[in-house]
Design a protein around this motif. Structure first.
Motif, PDB file in Angstrom:
ATOM      1  N   SER A   1       2.783   4.460   7.259  1.00  0.00           N
ATOM      2  CA  SER A   1       4.151   4.269   7.758  1.00  0.00           C
ATOM      3  C   SER A   1       4.151   3.895   9.228  1.00  0.00           C
ATOM      4  CB  SER A   1       4.971   5.540   7.553  1.00  0.00           C
ATOM      5  OG  SER A   1       5.091   5.815   6.180  1.00  0.00           O
ATOM      6  N   TRP A   2       3.292   4.540  10.013  1.00  0.00           N
ATOM      7  CA  TRP A   2       3.201   4.227  11.441  1.00  0.00           C
ATOM      8  C   TRP A   2       2.637   2.822  11.646  1.00  0.00           C
ATOM      9  CZ3 TRP A   2       5.914   6.636  14.832  1.00  0.00           C
ATOM     10  CH2 TRP A   2       6.253   7.972  14.625  1.00  0.00           C
ATOM     11  N   ALA A   3       1.658   2.439  10.836  1.00  0.00           N
ATOM     12  CA  ALA A   3       1.088   1.093  10.955  1.00  0.00           C
ATOM     13  C   ALA A   3       2.136   0.036  10.622  1.00  0.00           C
ATOM     14  CB  ALA A   3      -0.131   0.952  10.035  1.00  0.00           C
TER      15      ALA A   3
ATOM     16  N   GLY B   1       0.816  -1.215   0.000  1.00  0.00           N
ATOM     17  CA  GLY B   1       0.000   0.000   0.000  1.00  0.00           C
ATOM     18  C   GLY B   1       0.844   1.257   0.000  1.00  0.00           C
ATOM     19  N   ARG B   2       2.000   1.189   0.633  1.00  0.00           N
ATOM     20  CA  ARG B   2       2.902   2.348   0.612  1.00  0.00           C
ATOM     21  C   ARG B   2       3.328   2.666  -0.811  1.00  0.00           C
ATOM     22  NH1 ARG B   2       7.762   2.160   4.624  1.00  0.00           N
ATOM     23  NH2 ARG B   2       8.143   4.005   3.397  1.00  0.00           N
ATOM     24  N   GLN B   3       3.453   1.639  -1.641  1.00  0.00           N
ATOM     25  CA  GLN B   3       3.910   1.843  -3.014  1.00  0.00           C
ATOM     26  C   GLN B   3       2.759   2.174  -3.962  1.00  0.00           C
ATOM     27  OE1 GLN B   3       7.187   1.814  -3.726  1.00  0.00           O
ATOM     28  NE2 GLN B   3       7.485   1.491  -1.543  1.00  0.00           N
ATOM     29  N   TRP B   4       1.609   1.555  -3.761  1.00  0.00           N
ATOM     30  CA  TRP B   4       0.539   1.641  -4.746  1.00  0.00           C
ATOM     31  C   TRP B   4      -0.470   2.748  -4.492  1.00  0.00           C
ATOM     32  CZ3 TRP B   4      -0.604  -4.300  -5.039  1.00  0.00           C
ATOM     33  CH2 TRP B   4       0.437  -4.927  -5.720  1.00  0.00           C
ATOM     34  N   LEU B   5      -0.641   3.162  -3.255  1.00  0.00           N
ATOM     35  CA  LEU B   5      -1.610   4.221  -2.989  1.00  0.00           C
ATOM     36  C   LEU B   5      -1.038   5.561  -3.450  1.00  0.00           C
ATOM     37  CD1 LEU B   5      -2.863   3.222   0.562  1.00  0.00           C
ATOM     38  CD2 LEU B   5      -4.059   2.953  -1.603  1.00  0.00           C
ATOM     39  N   PRO B   6      -1.864   6.393  -4.071  1.00  0.00           N
ATOM     40  CA  PRO B   6      -1.351   7.663  -4.590  1.00  0.00           C
ATOM     41  C   PRO B   6      -0.829   8.584  -3.484  1.00  0.00           C
ATOM     42  CG  PRO B   6      -3.716   7.473  -4.957  1.00  0.00           C
ATOM     43  CD  PRO B   6      -3.267   6.194  -4.358  1.00  0.00           C
ATOM     44  N   ASP B   7      -1.529   8.663  -2.360  1.00  0.00           N
ATOM     45  CA  ASP B   7      -1.081   9.488  -1.235  1.00  0.00           C
ATOM     46  C   ASP B   7      -1.402   8.725   0.048  1.00  0.00           C
ATOM     47  OD1 ASP B   7      -0.133  11.539   0.310  1.00  0.00           O
ATOM     48  OD2 ASP B   7      -1.988  12.708   0.191  1.00  0.00           O
ATOM     49  N   PRO B   8      -0.518   7.798   0.459  1.00  0.00           N
ATOM     50  CA  PRO B   8      -0.852   6.950   1.592  1.00  0.00           C
ATOM     51  C   PRO B   8      -0.899   7.675   2.931  1.00  0.00           C
ATOM     52  CG  PRO B   8       1.381   6.508   0.873  1.00  0.00           C
ATOM     53  CD  PRO B   8       0.788   7.478  -0.106  1.00  0.00           C
TER      54      PRO B   8
END
Length: 104
Positions: free
Chosen positions: A79-81, A67-74
């Motif tokens: 990052s905390w999760a 999700g860090r890579q694929w979401l447009p604005d994560p």
């Protein structure tokens, strides 16, 4: 003749020594948790943790990392999760094989 006179069965050790344990914990942290599921899969095969533990870590770590890579604005939450799951896995890996009774 049973080599264990107490009647209890011994399980194989997950770690070969303190250095091996430290390498695994550092590997889990520096791989952003990606090495946690294989570590816990090995522990599950040896009967140290239940078989659901590696699946749980895989279901928690891999989607967050992707999700860090694929979401447009994560955002910051992802990052905390991921950091929380990685630290949990690292502490869990450090506590494995401490002489407790086998799981399951």
């Amino acid at each position: 003749m049973n080599e264990y006179s107490t009647g209890t069965s011994a399980r194989p050790a997950l770690y070969g020594g303190p250095r091996h344990r430290a390498l695994w914990v550092v590997g889990v942290v520096f791989s952003a948790g990606l090495l946690a599921p294989p570590l816990f899969l090995g522990a599950a095969r040896k009967g140290i943790v239940p078989r659901t533990v590696p699946a749980g870590y895989a279901l928690a770590i891999y989607p967050i990392a992707l999700g860090r890579q694929w979401l447009p604005d994560p955002g910051d939450w992802i990052s905390w999760a991921l950091a929380a799951v990685v630290l949990t896995a690292a502490v869990h890996a450090a506590l494995l094989d401490t002489g407790r009774a086998p799981a399951g």
